[in-house]
Design a protein around this motif. Structure first.
Motif, PDB file in Angstrom:
ATOM      1  N   ALA A 133     -22.523  37.547   6.047  1.00  0.00           N
ATOM      2  CA  ALA A 133     -21.268  37.246   5.367  1.00  0.00           C
ATOM      3  C   ALA A 133     -20.152  38.146   5.900  1.00  0.00           C
ATOM      4  CB  ALA A 133     -21.430  37.418   3.853  1.00  0.00           C
ATOM      5  N   GLY A 137     -16.758  37.063   8.104  1.00  0.00           N
ATOM      6  CA  GLY A 137     -15.588  37.340   7.270  1.00  0.00           C
ATOM      7  C   GLY A 137     -14.330  36.740   7.889  1.00  0.00           C
ATOM      8  N   ARG A 138     -13.393  36.366   7.008  1.00  0.00           N
ATOM      9  CA  ARG A 138     -12.191  35.692   7.490  1.00  0.00           C
ATOM     10  C   ARG A 138     -11.239  36.656   8.201  1.00  0.00           C
ATOM     11  NH1 ARG A 138      -8.068  34.049   3.027  1.00  0.00           N
ATOM     12  NH2 ARG A 138      -7.822  36.300   3.186  1.00  0.00           N
ATOM     13  N   ASP A 139     -10.999  37.815   7.563  1.00  0.00           N
ATOM     14  CA  ASP A 139      -9.964  38.696   8.090  1.00  0.00           C
ATOM     15  C   ASP A 139     -10.497  39.768   9.032  1.00  0.00           C
ATOM     16  OD1 ASP A 139      -7.982  37.400   6.655  1.00  0.00           O
ATOM     17  OD2 ASP A 139      -8.438  38.554   4.846  1.00  0.00           O
ATOM     18  N   PHE A 140     -11.693  40.298   8.726  1.00  0.00           N
ATOM     19  CA  PHE A 140     -12.181  41.398   9.531  1.00  0.00           C
ATOM     20  C   PHE A 140     -13.586  41.150  10.072  1.00  0.00           C
ATOM     21  CE2 PHE A 140      -9.144  43.039   6.432  1.00  0.00           C
ATOM     22  CZ  PHE A 140      -8.201  43.544   7.303  1.00  0.00           C
ATOM     23  N   ASP A 156     -11.534  30.314   8.660  1.00  0.00           N
ATOM     24  CA  ASP A 156     -11.900  30.729   7.308  1.00  0.00           C
ATOM     25  C   ASP A 156     -13.262  30.095   7.020  1.00  0.00           C
ATOM     26  OD1 ASP A 156     -12.110  31.446   4.718  1.00  0.00           O
ATOM     27  OD2 ASP A 156     -10.157  30.708   4.077  1.00  0.00           O
ATOM     28  N   GLN A 158     -15.696  30.384   4.974  1.00  0.00           N
ATOM     29  CA  GLN A 158     -16.172  29.923   3.670  1.00  0.00           C
ATOM     30  C   GLN A 158     -15.390  28.735   3.139  1.00  0.00           C
ATOM     31  OE1 GLN A 158     -15.712  33.779   2.409  1.00  0.00           O
ATOM     32  NE2 GLN A 158     -17.883  34.258   2.312  1.00  0.00           N
ATOM     33  N   ALA A 159     -14.184  28.539   3.645  1.00  0.00           N
ATOM     34  CA  ALA A 159     -13.331  27.500   3.067  1.00  0.00           C
ATOM     35  C   ALA A 159     -13.758  26.093   3.485  1.00  0.00           C
ATOM     36  CB  ALA A 159     -11.882  27.746   3.451  1.00  0.00           C
ATOM     37  N   GLY A 160     -14.151  25.934   4.737  1.00  0.00           N
ATOM     38  CA  GLY A 160     -14.454  24.603   5.238  1.00  0.00           C
ATOM     39  C   GLY A 160     -15.887  24.182   4.973  1.00  0.00           C
ATOM     40  N   THR A 161     -16.127  22.878   5.001  1.00  0.00           N
ATOM     41  CA  THR A 161     -17.492  22.403   4.813  1.00  0.00           C
ATOM     42  C   THR A 161     -18.314  22.676   6.074  1.00  0.00           C
ATOM     43  OG1 THR A 161     -16.585  20.654   3.439  1.00  0.00           O
ATOM     44  CG2 THR A 161     -18.865  20.403   4.130  1.00  0.00           C
ATOM     45  N   ASN A 244     -20.799  34.065  -0.639  1.00  0.00           N
ATOM     46  CA  ASN A 244     -19.500  34.389  -1.217  1.00  0.00           C
ATOM     47  C   ASN A 244     -19.694  34.869  -2.647  1.00  0.00           C
ATOM     48  OD1 ASN A 244     -16.733  34.629  -1.356  1.00  0.00           O
ATOM     49  ND2 ASN A 244     -16.478  32.562  -2.157  1.00  0.00           N
ATOM     50  N   PRO A 245     -20.299  36.057  -2.817  1.00  0.00           N
ATOM     51  CA  PRO A 245     -20.655  36.472  -4.170  1.00  0.00           C
ATOM     52  C   PRO A 245     -19.441  36.933  -4.941  1.00  0.00           C
ATOM     53  CG  PRO A 245     -21.187  38.213  -2.637  1.00  0.00           C
ATOM     54  CD  PRO A 245     -20.562  37.109  -1.844  1.00  0.00           C
ATOM     55  N   GLY A 246     -19.014  36.187  -5.879  1.00  0.00           N
ATOM     56  CA  GLY A 246     -17.950  36.604  -6.787  1.00  0.00           C
ATOM     57  C   GLY A 246     -18.339  35.989  -8.112  1.00  0.00           C
ATOM     58  N   GLY A 253     -18.739  27.968  -3.276  1.00  0.00           N
ATOM     59  CA  GLY A 253     -17.424  27.719  -2.704  1.00  0.00           C
ATOM     60  C   GLY A 253     -16.493  27.059  -3.699  1.00  0.00           C
TER      61      GLY A 253
ATOM     62  N   LEU B 242     -10.623  36.461  -3.232  1.00  0.00           N
ATOM     63  CA  LEU B 242     -11.158  36.211  -4.564  1.00  0.00           C
ATOM     64  C   LEU B 242     -11.714  37.521  -5.105  1.00  0.00           C
ATOM     65  CD1 LEU B 242     -11.617  33.966  -6.622  1.00  0.00           C
ATOM     66  CD2 LEU B 242     -13.874  33.637  -5.638  1.00  0.00           C
ATOM     67  N   HIS B 243     -11.275  37.910  -6.317  1.00  0.00           N
ATOM     68  CA  HIS B 243     -11.658  39.245  -6.796  1.00  0.00           C
ATOM     69  C   HIS B 243     -13.169  39.384  -6.955  1.00  0.00           C
ATOM     70  CE1 HIS B 243     -12.406  38.167 -11.048  1.00  0.00           C
ATOM     71  NE2 HIS B 243     -11.445  37.301 -10.868  1.00  0.00           N
ATOM     72  N   SER B 244     -13.633  40.606  -6.742  1.00  0.00           N
ATOM     73  CA  SER B 244     -15.055  40.959  -6.819  1.00  0.00           C
ATOM     74  C   SER B 244     -15.901  40.356  -5.704  1.00  0.00           C
ATOM     75  CB  SER B 244     -15.660  40.577  -8.175  1.00  0.00           C
ATOM     76  OG  SER B 244     -14.976  41.228  -9.192  1.00  0.00           O
ATOM     77  N   THR B 245     -15.311  39.967  -4.604  1.00  0.00           N
ATOM     78  CA  THR B 245     -16.100  39.577  -3.439  1.00  0.00           C
ATOM     79  C   THR B 245     -16.025  40.708  -2.405  1.00  0.00           C
ATOM     80  OG1 THR B 245     -14.195  38.513  -2.411  1.00  0.00           O
ATOM     81  CG2 THR B 245     -15.610  37.121  -3.737  1.00  0.00           C
ATOM     82  N   PRO B 246     -16.953  40.738  -1.449  1.00  0.00           N
ATOM     83  CA  PRO B 246     -16.904  41.784  -0.425  1.00  0.00           C
ATOM     84  C   PRO B 246     -15.579  41.766   0.351  1.00  0.00           C
ATOM     85  CG  PRO B 246     -19.001  40.635  -0.335  1.00  0.00           C
ATOM     86  CD  PRO B 246     -18.157  39.892  -1.326  1.00  0.00           C
ATOM     87  N   GLN B 247     -15.026  40.576   0.592  1.00  0.00           N
ATOM     88  CA  GLN B 247     -13.760  40.481   1.320  1.00  0.00           C
ATOM     89  C   GLN B 247     -12.628  41.157   0.544  1.00  0.00           C
ATOM     90  OE1 GLN B 247     -15.874  37.882   1.197  1.00  0.00           O
ATOM     91  NE2 GLN B 247     -16.356  37.685   3.361  1.00  0.00           N
ATOM     92  N   GLN B 256      -4.520  45.178   2.177  1.00  0.00           N
ATOM     93  CA  GLN B 256      -4.101  43.795   2.386  1.00  0.00           C
ATOM     94  C   GLN B 256      -3.176  43.278   1.296  1.00  0.00           C
ATOM     95  OE1 GLN B 256      -8.195  42.064   3.401  1.00  0.00           O
ATOM     96  NE2 GLN B 256      -6.807  40.713   4.476  1.00  0.00           N
ATOM     97  N   ASN B 387     -11.819  28.743  -8.991  1.00  0.00           N
ATOM     98  CA  ASN B 387     -12.134  27.841  -7.878  1.00  0.00           C
ATOM     99  C   ASN B 387     -10.964  26.923  -7.577  1.00  0.00           C
ATOM    100  OD1 ASN B 387     -14.677  28.726  -7.240  1.00  0.00           O
ATOM    101  ND2 ASN B 387     -15.749  27.224  -8.484  1.00  0.00           N
ATOM    102  N   GLN B 394      -6.791  27.912  -0.093  1.00  0.00           N
ATOM    103  CA  GLN B 394      -7.466  27.595   1.166  1.00  0.00           C
ATOM    104  C   GLN B 394      -6.876  26.355   1.827  1.00  0.00           C
ATOM    105  OE1 GLN B 394     -11.480  27.350  -0.364  1.00  0.00           O
ATOM    106  NE2 GLN B 394     -11.948  29.456   0.223  1.00  0.00           N
ATOM    107  N   LYS B 396      -7.071  23.348   0.821  1.00  0.00           N
ATOM    108  CA  LYS B 396      -7.937  22.180   0.746  1.00  0.00           C
ATOM    109  C   LYS B 396      -7.325  21.068  -0.085  1.00  0.00           C
ATOM    110  CE  LYS B 396     -12.440  23.067   0.162  1.00  0.00           C
ATOM    111  NZ  LYS B 396     -13.368  23.158   1.285  1.00  0.00           N
TER     112      LYS B 396
END
Lengths: 306, 415
Positions: A133, A137-140, A156, A158-161, A244-246, A253, B242-247, B256, B387, B394, B396
């Motif tokens: 993951a 990553g998208r940015d870094f 990105d 995670q954003a796309g299918t 994408n654990p949040g 997603g 998204l808050h609480s994600t590694p990113q 950022q 979401n 995103q 979408k």
């Protein structure tokens, strides 16, 4: 008379002992496999909250009807599972064949490399997923950094299918290719060298030898690997869950673009606490696994053995 | 050679396999109390203090992520096995758990006066059983990066910053000013869902009405906030995290984003995630005033082995005296109103946030806070709303498409 008794006991022993030896597996399977399976079937016929089993009501096949006819998210999850099945199983087998072929040569430190390919498989799936993951990553992320270096734009993931499926497939393939490679390698070593010698005399190139001799000779192992990979893929949970654990991890997603069937089951069962509905998904997944395993078995059997 | 009957051997093997599966652990004479937490509750020192005062007690804590923790708890309750002696539950989930109060020890109401009324009622089941003692409440403020504000030519003094945004509209307008001169790679806020959560936390009615019906789809105030945040996203103010994600965690370290909707517990998160940014942060008032996001309870599942001692520990941990210590060490806003007038709380400053008067900001926030009713699946609704905003971020879906899908998604939560 005494010898006679001994003789009889001996025969009895030879005859039935094997059953006793395999009994532990079947006992454990009955307790931890069969019983949950049947209990899940029973629960799938109920409207049941995870936390409140006493208030469950029997509703027949309503859960199944709902899933199959009125739940677009279930079909979305099944579609994602199928897509990931294609994206993981085919590369896994092809890469494994190639790696096995390379490992089958005379190399310095052969054992080291052979054990090395198994390392990804014994690594914790959570650790693998978290590292991947980061890579995606998208940015870094390292992969986007590389893409940018070659002038391609950032993705990105995670954003796309398609992009998220690619990333998740990469984790699965990385983890399992070595495992299959070792199985292929073991049976490659059992192929008699005389077959290759004869082929060489007839002027067959290395490439031809690989496709005309090695691959057909590995047919049983390829079938086995396909079946194992398929069954594993139908249960794909940890990779999409941790990708994408949040707070919304269980939805796979923002638009459920990488929610697998197993993840949908997890969401229904442990986020919405809808135990009956989750159980129905589990059973549909069992049926789908049997179907798809059968299909991939048939496909792998078509490898020619002439 | 004597032939050992293999049959007997195989039978023993099977028996041994089954037997080893159910052997228990030994104990050293102490009562081990386990406590299941998520995030940073600031309890480490308190555990040591309690163990010193109670030599027969040994406290073991286990911390999981927000959603893992609550899902595990549900699984443990459902199987009547594996729950910790004390389990923390966030407001997003408390309603789902209090719907089945039979799973939890009913807590005595003799200490009811400790808490804000609405905090006490938040974990009270429909039939009047109390399942949780309140820990912290959210409160709301805005955490902002002084250095990034200065770099973008905005004032960095906290009073001047607070004056920039009495309303969320003005917050977004400030964002545009920021974006015009911001350093490369720095956006105005972390992500749409976080800002939206803060706006939702201020509305008199949130996702549910008091009859447990989901009304968020018709909630004009939330829709207004949605449009505003979606516009902010379209204006390029969001870092899309998204808050609480590694990113998101990386986002702190890389600077950022310049602002973040900050319930009190969020400050502990920032300190955990980016200790290197100490002193660069500061604290300003939240647009719109007041509002709440988050806050937790300590529950005691009935299945525990040391129920009485667990209740005693939960009561001790949520005692105002201990809440004050947690506020001092981790900055979690107490749910005990008597502390709001105490000097140690009200006068507290936080060096990590440039000596911001966190005590004053958050006790003011707590006093201004009008409790919002949280329905049974508030946590899931919040996920769906996050979401939905993420889909917009995103690229979408358009804001309208995404909102419509969101309304359909929450409808499915009800049936």
């Amino acid at each position: 008379m005494k010898t006679d008794w001994r003789e009889r006991r001996h025969r009895w022993d030879i005859r039935y002992a094997p059953y006793a030896y395999i009994a532990p597996y079947f006992l454990l399977f009955a307790v931890f496999g069969l019983f949950p399976l049947l209990y899940t079937a029973w629960v799938s016929l109920q409207d049941r909250n995870l936390l409140d089993g006493d208030a469950a009501t029997f509703i027949g096949v309503d859960n199944y009807v709902q899933l199959l006819t009125a739940d677009p998210y279930f079909w979305n999850a099944m579609g994602n599972t199928l897509s990931l099945w294609l994206l993981t199983t085919v590369p896994q087998i092809l890469f494994a064949l190639g790696i096995a072929q390379l490992l089958n040569r005379r190399l310095r430190g052969r054992t080291f490399f052979r054990m090395g390919v198994l390392l990804p498989n014994i690594t914790s799936v959570a650790a693998v997923t978290i590292i991947f993951a980061q890579l995606f990553g998208r940015d870094f992320g390292l992969i986007n950094w590389g893409l940018e270096l070659f002038g391609a734009g950032r993705i990105d993931w995670q954003a796309g299918t398609g992009s998220s499926h690619t990333a998740i497939a990469a984790m699965v393939v990385w983890r399992w290719t070595g495992y299959h490679a070792l199985i292929f390698l073991a049976s490659m070593q059992a192929i008699p060298t005389s077959v290759y010698e004869a082929a060489r005399l007839d002027g067959a190139s290395a490439w031809q030898q690989f496709w005309r001799i090695t691959v057909p000779m590995l047919r049983p192992q390829i079938i086995f690997s396909t079946v194992i990979a398929t069954a594993g893929n139908m249960r794909l949970l940890a990779e999409p869950l941790l990708f994408n654990p949040g707070a919304g991890a269980a939805t796979g997603g923002s638009d459920r673009q990488f929610q697998t069937a197993a993840l949908y089951l997890y969401e229904q069962g442990f986020s919405k606490f809808d135990f009956g509905y989750a159980s129905a998904i589990a059973w549909l997944l069992v049926i789908a696994t049997v179907l798809i395993t059968g299909l991939s078995y048939l496909a792998a059997r078509r490898i020619r053995t002439d | 050679m004597k032939r050992t009957p293999t049959l007997v051997g195989a039978g023993l093997l099977a028996a041994a396999l089954v037997a080893t599966a159910c052997s228990g652990g030994a104990s050293d004479g102490k009562t081990r109390i386990t406590i299941g937490l998520f995030g940073n509750f600031g309890y480490q020192q308190l555990f040591e203090e309690y163990e010193k005062a109670h030599p027969d007690v040994d406290i073991t804590d286990r911390t999981a992520s927000y959603s893992d923790h609550h899902k595990n708890l549900a699984a443990h309750l459902a199987t009547n096995n594996g729950a910790a002696d004390i389990e923390a539950v966030d407001v997003g989930y408390i309603n789902q758990f209090k719907a089945n109060p039979g799973q939890f020890v009913e807590l005595k109401s003799d200490v009811k006066d400790r808490w804000l009324d609405w905090k006490w009622e938040g974990s009270l089941s429909k039939d009047g059983k109390q399942i949780g003692y309140g820990t912290d409440i959210g409160g709301l403020a805005i955490c902002y990066r002084r250095d990034l504000f200065e770099a973008a030519g905005l004032p960095s003094d906290r009073d001047q910053v607070s004056a920039l945004w009495p309303t969320w509209e003005q917050f977004m307008a400030t964002g545009k000013q920021f974006a015009a001169k911001a350093p490369a790679g720095a956006k105005f806020f972390d992500g749409g869902p976080t800002v939206l959560n803060a706006i939702v936390g201020q509305a008199p009615t949130g996702y549910y009405d008091k009859s447990d019906k989901i009304v968020v789809g018709d909630n004009a105030e939330i829709r207004k906030g949605w449009n505003l945040v979606a516009q902010g996203v379209a204006d390029g103010l969001s870092a899309g995290l998204l808050h609480s994600t590694p990113q998101w965690n990386t986002g702190f370290k890389q600077g950022q984003f310049a602002t973040l909707a900050c319930p009190a517990w969020m400050m502990a998160k920032i300190k955990d995630q980016a200790p290197d940014t100490a002193g660069k942060w500061d604290l300003a008032a939240v647009p719109g005033g007041g509002g709440n996001w988050g806050g937790s309870y300590l529950t005691v599942p009935k299945q525990g082995k040391n129920v009485d001692k667990a209740v005693a520990l939960a009561a001790w941990l949520t005692d105002p005296e201990q809440q004050a210590k947690v506020f001092a060490s981790a900055g979690l806003l107490p749910s005990a109103p008597k502390l709001y007038s105490e000097e140690s709380v009200a006068k507290k400053q936080d060096p990590f946030f440039n000596n911001a008067p966190v005590g004053k900001v958050f006790t003011d926030a707590a006093r201004a806070l009008k409790p919002q009713y949280q329905g049974p699946k508030a946590g899931d609704v919040q996920t769906e709303l996050g979401n939905a905003m993420q889909r917009v971020e995103q690229g979408k879906q358009s804001p309208d498409e995404s909102w419509n899908q969101f309304v359909g998604d929450v409808k499915r939560l009800e049936d």
